[in-house]
Scaffold this motif. Structure first.
Motif, PDB file in Angstrom:
ATOM      1  N   GLU A   8       0.807  -1.221   0.000  1.00  0.00           N
ATOM      2  CA  GLU A   8       0.000   0.000   0.000  1.00  0.00           C
ATOM      3  C   GLU A   8       0.839   1.270   0.000  1.00  0.00           C
ATOM      4  N   HIS A   9       2.171   1.148   0.126  1.00  0.00           N
ATOM      5  CA  HIS A   9       3.018   2.333   0.168  1.00  0.00           C
ATOM      6  C   HIS A   9       2.994   3.058  -1.186  1.00  0.00           C
ATOM      7  N   LYS A  10       3.133   4.363  -1.141  1.00  0.00           N
ATOM      8  CA  LYS A  10       3.115   5.210  -2.342  1.00  0.00           C
ATOM      9  C   LYS A  10       4.491   5.218  -3.008  1.00  0.00           C
ATOM     10  N   ARG A  11       4.526   4.927  -4.305  1.00  0.00           N
ATOM     11  CA  ARG A  11       5.778   4.947  -5.068  1.00  0.00           C
ATOM     12  C   ARG A  11       5.865   6.250  -5.855  1.00  0.00           C
ATOM     13  N   MET A  12       7.048   6.868  -5.824  1.00  0.00           N
ATOM     14  CA  MET A  12       7.219   8.151  -6.504  1.00  0.00           C
ATOM     15  C   MET A  12       8.684   8.360  -6.869  1.00  0.00           C
ATOM     16  N   ALA A  13       8.931   9.312  -7.762  1.00  0.00           N
ATOM     17  CA  ALA A  13      10.298   9.622  -8.190  1.00  0.00           C
ATOM     18  C   ALA A  13      11.030  10.370  -7.083  1.00  0.00           C
ATOM     19  N   TRP A  14      12.367  10.196  -7.050  1.00  0.00           N
ATOM     20  CA  TRP A  14      13.185  10.985  -6.142  1.00  0.00           C
ATOM     21  C   TRP A  14      13.016  12.465  -6.454  1.00  0.00           C
ATOM     22  N   LYS A  15      13.324  13.306  -5.495  1.00  0.00           N
ATOM     23  CA  LYS A  15      13.261  14.754  -5.710  1.00  0.00           C
ATOM     24  C   LYS A  15      14.162  15.177  -6.866  1.00  0.00           C
ATOM     25  N   ASN A  16      15.351  14.540  -6.989  1.00  0.00           N
ATOM     26  CA  ASN A  16      16.274  14.902  -8.072  1.00  0.00           C
ATOM     27  C   ASN A  16      16.053  14.064  -9.334  1.00  0.00           C
ATOM     28  N   GLY A  17      15.028  13.195  -9.327  1.00  0.00           N
ATOM     29  CA  GLY A  17      14.706  12.401 -10.511  1.00  0.00           C
ATOM     30  C   GLY A  17      15.611  11.219 -10.756  1.00  0.00           C
ATOM     31  N   GLY A  18      16.552  10.941  -9.835  1.00  0.00           N
ATOM     32  CA  GLY A  18      17.553   9.917 -10.072  1.00  0.00           C
ATOM     33  C   GLY A  18      17.150   8.499  -9.712  1.00  0.00           C
ATOM     34  N   GLY A  19      15.943   8.281  -9.210  1.00  0.00           N
ATOM     35  CA  GLY A  19      15.523   6.940  -8.827  1.00  0.00           C
ATOM     36  C   GLY A  19      14.104   6.947  -8.302  1.00  0.00           C
ATOM     37  N   GLU A  20      13.735   5.859  -7.612  1.00  0.00           N
ATOM     38  CA  GLU A  20      12.381   5.720  -7.082  1.00  0.00           C
ATOM     39  C   GLU A  20      12.412   5.590  -5.568  1.00  0.00           C
ATOM     40  N   THR A  21      11.450   6.228  -4.918  1.00  0.00           N
ATOM     41  CA  THR A  21      11.303   6.113  -3.478  1.00  0.00           C
ATOM     42  C   THR A  21       9.922   5.550  -3.164  1.00  0.00           C
ATOM     43  N   VAL A  22       9.838   4.840  -2.074  1.00  0.00           N
ATOM     44  CA  VAL A  22       8.576   4.283  -1.596  1.00  0.00           C
ATOM     45  C   VAL A  22       8.241   5.017  -0.305  1.00  0.00           C
ATOM     46  N   GLU A  23       7.200   5.833  -0.334  1.00  0.00           N
ATOM     47  CA  GLU A  23       6.820   6.632   0.823  1.00  0.00           C
ATOM     48  C   GLU A  23       5.965   5.801   1.768  1.00  0.00           C
ATOM     49  N   VAL A  24       6.470   5.570   2.974  1.00  0.00           N
ATOM     50  CA  VAL A  24       5.729   4.823   3.993  1.00  0.00           C
ATOM     51  C   VAL A  24       4.713   5.744   4.666  1.00  0.00           C
ATOM     52  N   PHE A  25       5.157   6.944   5.042  1.00  0.00           N
ATOM     53  CA  PHE A  25       4.258   7.907   5.668  1.00  0.00           C
ATOM     54  C   PHE A  25       4.858   9.299   5.577  1.00  0.00           C
ATOM     55  N   VAL A  26       3.993  10.303   5.442  1.00  0.00           N
ATOM     56  CA  VAL A  26       4.424  11.699   5.408  1.00  0.00           C
ATOM     57  C   VAL A  26       3.436  12.527   6.231  1.00  0.00           C
ATOM     58  N   HIS A  27       3.956  13.576   6.883  1.00  0.00           N
ATOM     59  CA  HIS A  27       3.100  14.474   7.648  1.00  0.00           C
ATOM     60  C   HIS A  27       3.480  15.912   7.345  1.00  0.00           C
ATOM     61  N   PRO A  28       2.504  16.802   7.146  1.00  0.00           N
ATOM     62  CA  PRO A  28       1.076  16.509   7.161  1.00  0.00           C
ATOM     63  C   PRO A  28       0.665  15.626   5.987  1.00  0.00           C
ATOM     64  N   PRO A  29      -0.457  14.892   6.127  1.00  0.00           N
ATOM     65  CA  PRO A  29      -0.904  14.016   5.042  1.00  0.00           C
ATOM     66  C   PRO A  29      -1.042  14.801   3.736  1.00  0.00           C
ATOM     67  N   GLY A  30      -0.520  14.209   2.669  1.00  0.00           N
ATOM     68  CA  GLY A  30      -0.591  14.855   1.364  1.00  0.00           C
ATOM     69  C   GLY A  30       0.520  15.846   1.091  1.00  0.00           C
ATOM     70  N   ALA A  31       1.417  16.065   2.060  1.00  0.00           N
ATOM     71  CA  ALA A  31       2.525  16.998   1.851  1.00  0.00           C
ATOM     72  C   ALA A  31       3.412  16.506   0.717  1.00  0.00           C
ATOM     73  N   ASP A  32       4.014  17.459  -0.024  1.00  0.00           N
ATOM     74  CA  ASP A  32       4.939  17.048  -1.067  1.00  0.00           C
ATOM     75  C   ASP A  32       6.369  17.113  -0.536  1.00  0.00           C
ATOM     76  N   LEU A  33       7.349  16.961  -1.421  1.00  0.00           N
ATOM     77  CA  LEU A  33       8.737  16.861  -0.985  1.00  0.00           C
ATOM     78  C   LEU A  33       9.339  18.185  -0.524  1.00  0.00           C
ATOM     79  N   SER A  34       8.587  19.275  -0.647  1.00  0.00           N
ATOM     80  CA  SER A  34       9.125  20.566  -0.217  1.00  0.00           C
ATOM     81  C   SER A  34       8.497  21.079   1.073  1.00  0.00           C
ATOM     82  N   ASP A  35       7.393  20.488   1.521  1.00  0.00           N
ATOM     83  CA  ASP A  35       6.717  21.087   2.681  1.00  0.00           C
ATOM     84  C   ASP A  35       6.313  20.094   3.768  1.00  0.00           C
TER      85      ASP A  35
END
Length: 194
Positions: A8-35
């Motif tokens: 169920e983890h969210k898969r997304m590109a790295w901030k620098n585009g160099g690979g893939e990250t699997v997001e287990v949890f982020v706070h606040p919910p729905g926050a992106d990589l800058s906030d």
């Protein structure tokens, strides 16, 4: 307590585009990589290259799979991270270069906003059939299972975890009884506090 299954983890590109990250949890919910205020993720690293820079963020890395990764961190020099290494903490805004020592790796990445939150990451290892009791601790907490499978009991509840699943709790951590199955188990205990 809440179980977060690996599938169920969210898969997304790295901030620098160099690979893939699997997001287990982020706070606040729905926050992106800058906030975000805090973030727990896993990354698959298949090639040498620079780490993404996160201004005002503190980071802790631990190896989940693979042989190793050599990090050149500005202000800290070179560090070799292996499966046997303790989790490594450093500023996520310090320029960092990674060089793989023997093929692709998967790492655990815990990040918190500096001067707002702090975090701690601890590696726990159990032999096959072994049990471990974790005493109570405050704040938000996770147990992320790196390898093997286990059953965890707390406050009359029982849950089962497989590799890369995690157990999340809010508030005071109750005393947890962790029971490994028929193979050795490696877990990471994560706490996040003001």
């Amino acid at each position: 307590m809440r179980v977060l299954k690996s599938a169920e983890h969210k898969r997304m590109a790295w901030k620098n585009g160099g690979g893939e990250t699997v997001e287990v949890f982020v706070h606040p919910p729905g926050a992106d990589l800058s906030d975000f205020d805090w973030r727990v993720s896993m990354a698959h690293v298949a090639a040498d290259g620079p780490f993404s820079c996160f201004e005002g963020i503190d980071r802790t890395l631990a190896l989940l799979e693979g042989e190793g990764m050599r990090l050149a961190i500005e202000g800290q020099g070179e560090v070799l991270l292996t499966l046997a290494s303790p989790p490594l903490s450093f500023p996520a805004d310090a320029p960092t270069q990674a060089a793989l020592t023997g093929g692709p790796i998967t790492d655990l990445n815990v990040m918190t906003r500096r001067r707002v939150l702090r975090h701690q990451v601890e590696r726990l290892a159990l032999d096959a059939g072994q049990s471990l009791h974790l005493p109570p601790r405050p704040a938000r907490w996770w147990l992320l299972l790196a390898t093997g499978s286990c059953r965890i009991e707390a406050s009359g509840e029982s849950v089962s975890l497989a590799a890369h699943d995690s157990l999340m709790g809010e508030g005071a951590l109750p005393t947890l009884a962790i029971h490994s199955a028929e193979t050795p188990v490696t877990l990471f205990a994560i706490t996040i506090a003001p």
